[in-house]
Each structure stands twice: as structure tokens, then as C-alpha cells.
Design an enzyme around this catalytic site. Structure first.
Site, PDB file in Angstrom:
ATOM      1  NE  ARG A  39     -16.230  -3.660  -5.316  1.00  0.00           N
ATOM      2  CZ  ARG A  39     -17.122  -2.952  -4.623  1.00  0.00           C
ATOM      3  NH1 ARG A  39     -18.334  -3.424  -4.427  1.00  0.00           N
ATOM      4  NH2 ARG A  39     -16.802  -1.769  -4.132  1.00  0.00           N
ATOM      5  CB  SER A 108      -9.545   1.016  -9.192  1.00  0.00           C
ATOM      6  OG  SER A 108     -10.398  -0.071  -9.308  1.00  0.00           O
ATOM      7  CE  LYS A 137     -14.812   2.380  -4.654  1.00  0.00           C
ATOM      8  NZ  LYS A 137     -13.729   2.850  -5.511  1.00  0.00           N
TER       9      LYS A 137
END
Ligand code: TZP
Ligand code: MG
Length: 207
Positions: A39, A108, A137
Site C-alpha cells: 500500500r 473494500s 487511514k
């Protein structure tokens, strides 16, 4: 599903670790990781491509699967094992056309409604979260909690389900008992770069 979804699904993060994706992958594999997502929210696509290429070289030697977050183009060009997409990324049906049947596509979701809709998409697993509060996040959606996992599990039968957001070795088993097949973890695995291998071993010892 043509792959084995391990109970722990580590996701790399350069900001937290100050380590390259390749180095994180190395440490995670040393601790027993079999399925890792890369990520990268800050590098250019050009740099992410290079980072992912290095990480894939290491993972392939050990037969470990690598999933690329967000970037179908990078997954395709490097022949990564798959891609993980969010609600605002390229929709899974288009990613499937590009990547083909063999690629792993994860998606997601953040609400029960999104999860129910997701099982009709050409995906291999869905993620629900954030389960708990998370600092990782930048703009997290509403917390779904353990109850949220249970409600999703009831609604989607045996569809592969990953829980994400604020998962630690303390609440990991609760997440699995609520019906998740696997837990995706960032900060609890990576916050001490010296202890990544030790930390994943701890998760695995609980399974
Ligand atoms: N999606 C929902 S929560 C989250 C993502 C990417 C971040 C998870 O990170 P952490 O550090 O395991 O809470
Ligand atoms: Mg995304």
C-alpha cells in the site's frame, strides 16, 4: 477462490516503518507471512512501480503472494498476484477485464449495504472496515465494530471476508470469531520496525 487466504494479511506502509516495501516484505516473510498487500499512498506511480518490482522479486523467491493496492496498471505490468481496490478505484468488473480470471481482486467495503452488493462483483474477497478506530487511514469511514463483522458474515454466507482497521494481537481472535476469515493489519505489525518479524509471529501463534 484459487488461493489460500491466510488468517493474517499484512499491509506495508513506508510512512510508519521508514523501510522500503521490499524490506518490509522481507521481514514479514521471515515471520511467516504468505499473502501481503503493498500500500503506497504518497509515491508517484513510477516510484511505486519500482518499489513493487523489488518487493515482488523477494516475494516470488519464497512463493509469497503480493497484492497491489489501488493500481491495476502496476499489478498488470509486474504480473503481481492481484490488486486491492476501494470504492472509488477502478471498479472490479473493469479490473477483471484487464487482469484476467487468474488475478486475485479484493474490494473494500465500509457498510453492510456495500458488502452485500460486493458479493455480486467479480472479486475474490471483500474487506470490511474500519472495524476499530485507526490512525493509519487519512479519512477513515465510520467504525463498523465487531457487530458489523457479524452482520456482514450473516449476510454474505461463506464469501471470503477480511476485517481491517485497528486490529491488534489483542482483538485479532475476536475479529476471527465474529466471522472474518482473515485480518488485514498495518500499524500493529509495523509500528516498531525492529519487531515486525516478532510481531507477525505473535499473530500467527494465536491462530
Ligand atoms: N482501510 C480501512 S481501515 C484501514 C484501511 C486501509 C487502515 C488499517 O490500518 P491499521 O493500522 O491496521 O488500523
Ligand atoms: Mg484504493
Amino acid at each position: 477462490m484459487n488461493f489460500n487466504l491466510p488468517k493474517i494479511y499484512p499491509i506495508t506502509d513506508r510512512r510508519i516503518t521508514k523501510l522500503s516495501h521490499a524490506h518490509q516484505v522481507e521481514k514479514l516473510i521471515e515471520g511467516g507471512a504468505e499473502f501481503i498487500q503493498l500500500r503506497e499512498k504518497y509515491a508517484s506511480p513510477k516510484d511505486f512501480y519500482e518499489f513493487a518490482k523489488q518487493a515482488l522479486t523477494i516475494a516470488r523467491r519464497q512463493n509469497v503472494k503480493i497484492i497491489i493496492n489501488d493500481r491495476v496498471d502496476i499489478a498488470l505490468s509486474l504480473k503481481a498476484d492481484g490488486v486491492h481496490l476501494g470504492q472509488d478505484d477502478l471498479p472490479p468488473e473493469h479490473a477483471r477485464k484487464i487482469l484476467g480470471e487468474k488475478s486475485i481482486i479484493g474490494f473494500s467495503t465500509h457498510t453492510l449495504e456495500q458488502a452485500i452488493a460486493a458479493v455480486n462483483l467479480p472479486i475474490d474477497y471483500l474487506a470490511i472496515g474500519p472495524v476499530f478506530a485507526t490512525q493509519t487511514k487519512e479519512t477513515p469511514e465510520n467504525i463498523v465494530g465487531i457487530e458489523g463483522i457479524k452482520r456482514v458474515r450473516e449476510a454474505i454466507a461463506d464469501f471470503p471476508l477480511i476485517a481491517i482497521g485497528g486490529i491488534t494481537s489483542e482483538n485479532f481472535l475476536d475479529v476471527l470469531r465474529a466471522g472474518a476469515n482473515s485480518a488485514a493489519v498495518i500499524s500493529d505489525l509495523l509500528s516498531d520496525a525492529e519487531k515486525i518479524t516478532e510481531k507477525i509471529k505473535k499473530f500467527l501463534s494465536l491462530c
